[in-house]
Design a protein around this motif. Structure first.
Motif, PDB file in Angstrom:
ATOM      1  N   LEU A 100     109.286  18.255  30.373  1.00 28.65           N
ATOM      2  CA  LEU A 100     108.828  19.954  30.250  1.00 28.65           C
ATOM      3  C   LEU A 100     107.815  19.391  29.334  1.00 28.65           C
ATOM      4  O   LEU A 100     107.082  20.661  29.249  1.00 28.65           O
ATOM      5  N   ARG A 101     107.477  19.259  28.055  1.00 32.92           N
ATOM      6  CA  ARG A 101     106.514  19.160  27.072  1.00 32.92           C
ATOM      7  C   ARG A 101     105.549  19.057  27.628  1.00 32.92           C
ATOM      8  O   ARG A 101     104.639  19.686  27.328  1.00 32.92           O
ATOM      9  N   GLU A 102     105.186  17.712  27.847  1.00 34.00           N
ATOM     10  CA  GLU A 102     104.072  17.275  28.616  1.00 34.00           C
ATOM     11  C   GLU A 102     103.298  18.245  29.791  1.00 34.00           C
ATOM     12  O   GLU A 102     102.318  18.378  29.840  1.00 34.00           O
ATOM     13  N   VAL A 103     104.149  19.263  30.600  1.00 35.76           N
ATOM     14  CA  VAL A 103     103.423  19.921  31.467  1.00 35.76           C
ATOM     15  C   VAL A 103     103.340  20.827  30.634  1.00 35.76           C
ATOM     16  O   VAL A 103     102.233  21.797  31.245  1.00 35.76           O
ATOM     17  N   ALA A 104     104.247  21.619  29.600  1.00 38.91           N
ATOM     18  CA  ALA A 104     103.608  22.280  30.032  1.00 38.91           C
ATOM     19  C   ALA A 104     102.417  22.186  28.050  1.00 38.91           C
ATOM     20  O   ALA A 104     101.601  23.560  27.847  1.00 38.91           O
ATOM     21  N   ALA A 162     108.113  29.692  32.718  1.00 42.20           N
ATOM     22  CA  ALA A 162     108.099  29.006  30.796  1.00 42.20           C
ATOM     23  C   ALA A 162     109.097  29.710  30.430  1.00 42.20           C
ATOM     24  O   ALA A 162     110.352  28.634  29.951  1.00 42.20           O
ATOM     25  N   PRO A 163     110.158  31.084  30.822  1.00 38.96           N
ATOM     26  CA  PRO A 163     111.011  31.898  31.064  1.00 38.96           C
ATOM     27  C   PRO A 163     112.395  30.538  30.855  1.00 38.96           C
ATOM     28  O   PRO A 163     112.979  30.336  30.604  1.00 38.96           O
ATOM     29  N   ALA A 164     112.474  30.253  32.158  1.00 41.04           N
ATOM     30  CA  ALA A 164     113.163  29.676  32.888  1.00 41.04           C
ATOM     31  C   ALA A 164     113.490  28.507  32.380  1.00 41.04           C
ATOM     32  O   ALA A 164     114.194  27.452  31.874  1.00 41.04           O
ATOM     33  N   LEU A 165     112.483  27.592  32.024  1.00 35.09           N
ATOM     34  CA  LEU A 165     111.803  26.110  30.969  1.00 35.09           C
ATOM     35  C   LEU A 165     112.503  26.531  29.599  1.00 35.09           C
ATOM     36  O   LEU A 165     113.551  25.110  29.641  1.00 35.09           O
ATOM     37  N   LEU A 166     112.522  27.311  29.338  1.00 29.58           N
ATOM     38  CA  LEU A 166     112.929  27.741  27.971  1.00 29.58           C
ATOM     39  C   LEU A 166     114.650  27.310  27.897  1.00 29.58           C
ATOM     40  O   LEU A 166     114.776  26.964  27.029  1.00 29.58           O
ATOM     41  N   SER A 189     109.083  24.606  21.579  1.00 30.36           N
ATOM     42  CA  SER A 189     107.256  24.723  21.314  1.00 30.36           C
ATOM     43  C   SER A 189     106.598  24.904  21.803  1.00 30.36           C
ATOM     44  O   SER A 189     105.592  26.268  22.307  1.00 30.36           O
ATOM     45  N   ALA A 190     106.789  23.617  22.887  1.00 30.66           N
ATOM     46  CA  ALA A 190     105.397  23.903  23.422  1.00 30.66           C
ATOM     47  C   ALA A 190     105.592  24.281  25.081  1.00 30.66           C
ATOM     48  O   ALA A 190     104.761  25.622  25.274  1.00 30.66           O
ATOM     49  N   ILE A 191     106.962  24.669  25.267  1.00 35.68           N
ATOM     50  CA  ILE A 191     107.011  26.190  27.026  1.00 35.68           C
ATOM     51  C   ILE A 191     106.448  27.258  25.852  1.00 35.68           C
ATOM     52  O   ILE A 191     105.987  28.156  26.179  1.00 35.68           O
ATOM     53  N   ALA A 192     107.299  27.702  24.848  1.00 31.69           N
ATOM     54  CA  ALA A 192     107.124  29.036  24.115  1.00 31.69           C
ATOM     55  C   ALA A 192     105.233  29.700  24.261  1.00 31.69           C
ATOM     56  O   ALA A 192     104.697  30.422  24.088  1.00 31.69           O
ATOM     57  N   ARG A 193     104.455  28.056  23.324  1.00 31.74           N
ATOM     58  CA  ARG A 193     103.110  28.323  23.363  1.00 31.74           C
ATOM     59  C   ARG A 193     102.586  28.519  25.135  1.00 31.74           C
ATOM     60  O   ARG A 193     101.616  29.455  25.013  1.00 31.74           O
ATOM     61  N   LEU A 194     102.563  27.966  25.915  1.00 33.03           N
ATOM     62  CA  LEU A 194     102.617  28.203  27.555  1.00 33.03           C
ATOM     63  C   LEU A 194     102.747  29.378  28.061  1.00 33.03           C
ATOM     64  O   LEU A 194     101.891  30.614  28.475  1.00 33.03           O
TER      65      LEU A 194
END
Length: 390
Positions: A100-104, A162-166, A189-194
């Protein structure tokens, strides 16, 4: 959130594509993660990273594929699914969070939602033609300029997801296992930035244990734009350096001093952590940040740092160790001609530090040669020595 099997079943995969063409094979490729197979994790992750997120590139199949990974993590956390080899659940949690982080990180972009929508505009007829060509394995489709719009649409879809991923990662911020908490902090952190979202890491600050986890939290706070100045006086130099890396600390003299101090022994940052942290790549992260925050006029002040780096550099690390500060000392000139003289004392000192390290001069064309040539400097050691000696 739908369960992972539901996403596999309800997604119209042949209306998407990945790095190798039509994503009609995605249900089979991704379902490897659901099989009763001790190699399920490695098999499924190989498919995801080779096709769905190929070398960090996103495709129309990346958003639903990533939602599948998030749903799988959610299923695992909620006990709806137990992976093969369930006694090693930490390995699964970490792998899914890392994905998930790498995608974000791959999908993060500076464009606004409106700009993304404009860049993604594509007539429906063109979109159908591209998908039909993908299903027909027509290699010429990869040259179609309309693919760019579909990539922008994939980025927009990932931001919207992003909300679902987070939500899938958030519960693991409070997990009892330190390694899981660390990876959850990095993923959140990465998803929130995305998604340009807020995420509360106060619990992570309170629960962090040990150098690795504390550093991950401080790095995440910095990446999210929070104030890390309180950590600049931490008793641990590694934590102080991570606090100094926060973008908000650019221009802060105290942060600059910490970066310089951390590089006094270039080997030390390589020993700081037992875990590979997403936002820290050893001394390269430190020196590249220091260079980015400096001006050519700072080259003299940073000469001791460069000397330490040049003395520790070896043939294949020359670009990483020496490149950032060397480019600072030798900014590009308008004429682009070879540098044959007229160097300052500071510039000659930089070159002398390179000449002094025998390990940088194997006698053949190397990464050092590429670095020097790119700065219009001699690539031969003796010629460089002569230039350094004036």
């Amino acid at each position: 959130m739908l369960t992972a099997p539901d996403i596999l079943r309800t997604t119209d995969w042949d209306q998407t594509f990945h790095a190798y063409g039509s994503a009609a094979d995605a249900p089979e490729g991704l379902s490897a993660l659901l099989r009763e197979d001790p190699d399920a994790l490695s098999t499924g992750m190989y498919y995801f990273h080779s096709a769905i997120l190929h070398q960090g590139s996103v495709y129309p199949a990346t958003p639903p594929g990533t939602l599948f990974v998030a749903a799988l993590l959610d299923d695992l956390v909620r006990g709806r699914w137990v992976p093969a080899g369930g006694d090693d659940a930490e390995r699964w949690r970490v792998a899914l969070l890392d994905t998930l982080r790498e995608v974000a990180e791959s999908a993060a972009t500076d464009e606004s939602d409106a700009e993304l929508a404009e860049l993604a505009e594509l007539p429906e007829a063109e979109r159908r033609e591209i998908l039909a060509a993908m299903r027909a394995d027509d290699d010429e489709v990869w040259e179609d300029p309309a693919l760019e719009a579909m990539t922008w649409q994939a980025l927009a879809d990932l931001r919207a997801a992003a909300p679902a991923l987070l939500e899938a990662a958030r519960p693991l911020l409070a997990h009892g296992d330190s390694a899981t908490r660390l990876r959850a902090v990095e993923a959140a952190s990465a998803i929130a930035r995305l998604g340009r979202l807020d995420v509360d890491l106060s619990g992570s600050v309170a629960s962090a244990r040990g150098r690795d986890e504390t550093a991950a939290v401080v790095l995440a706070l910095g990446e999210l734009g929070h104030d890390t100045s309180e950590y600049l006086t931490h008793h641990d130099p590694a934590i102080r350096a991570c606090a100094a890396l926060a973008p908000a600390r650019s221009g802060d003299p105290a942060a600059t001093r910490e970066l310089v101090a951390a590089l006094a022994d270039p080997e030390e940052p390589e020993r700081w952590f037992t875990t590979d942290l997403a936002c820290f790549r050893g001394r390269y992260t430190l020196v590249s940040t220091l260079a980015d925050r400096s001006e050519p006029a700072d080259a003299g002040r940073l000469l001791p740092v460069f000397r330490a780096l040049a003395a520790h550099a070896f043939l294949h690390s020359a670009e990483i160790d020496c490149g950032p500060l060397l480019r600072l000392a030798f900014p590009r000139r308008e004429d682009g001609g070879a540098r044959t003289g007229g160097l300052s004392d500071v510039q000659r000192a930089y070159l002398a530090a390179l000449v002094a390290n025998d390990g940088l001069w194997p006698g053949t064309f190397s990464s050092v040669s590429l670095l020097l040539g790119g700065l219009d400097l001699p690539t031969d050691r003796e010629a460089l020595r002569a230039l350094a000696e004036g």
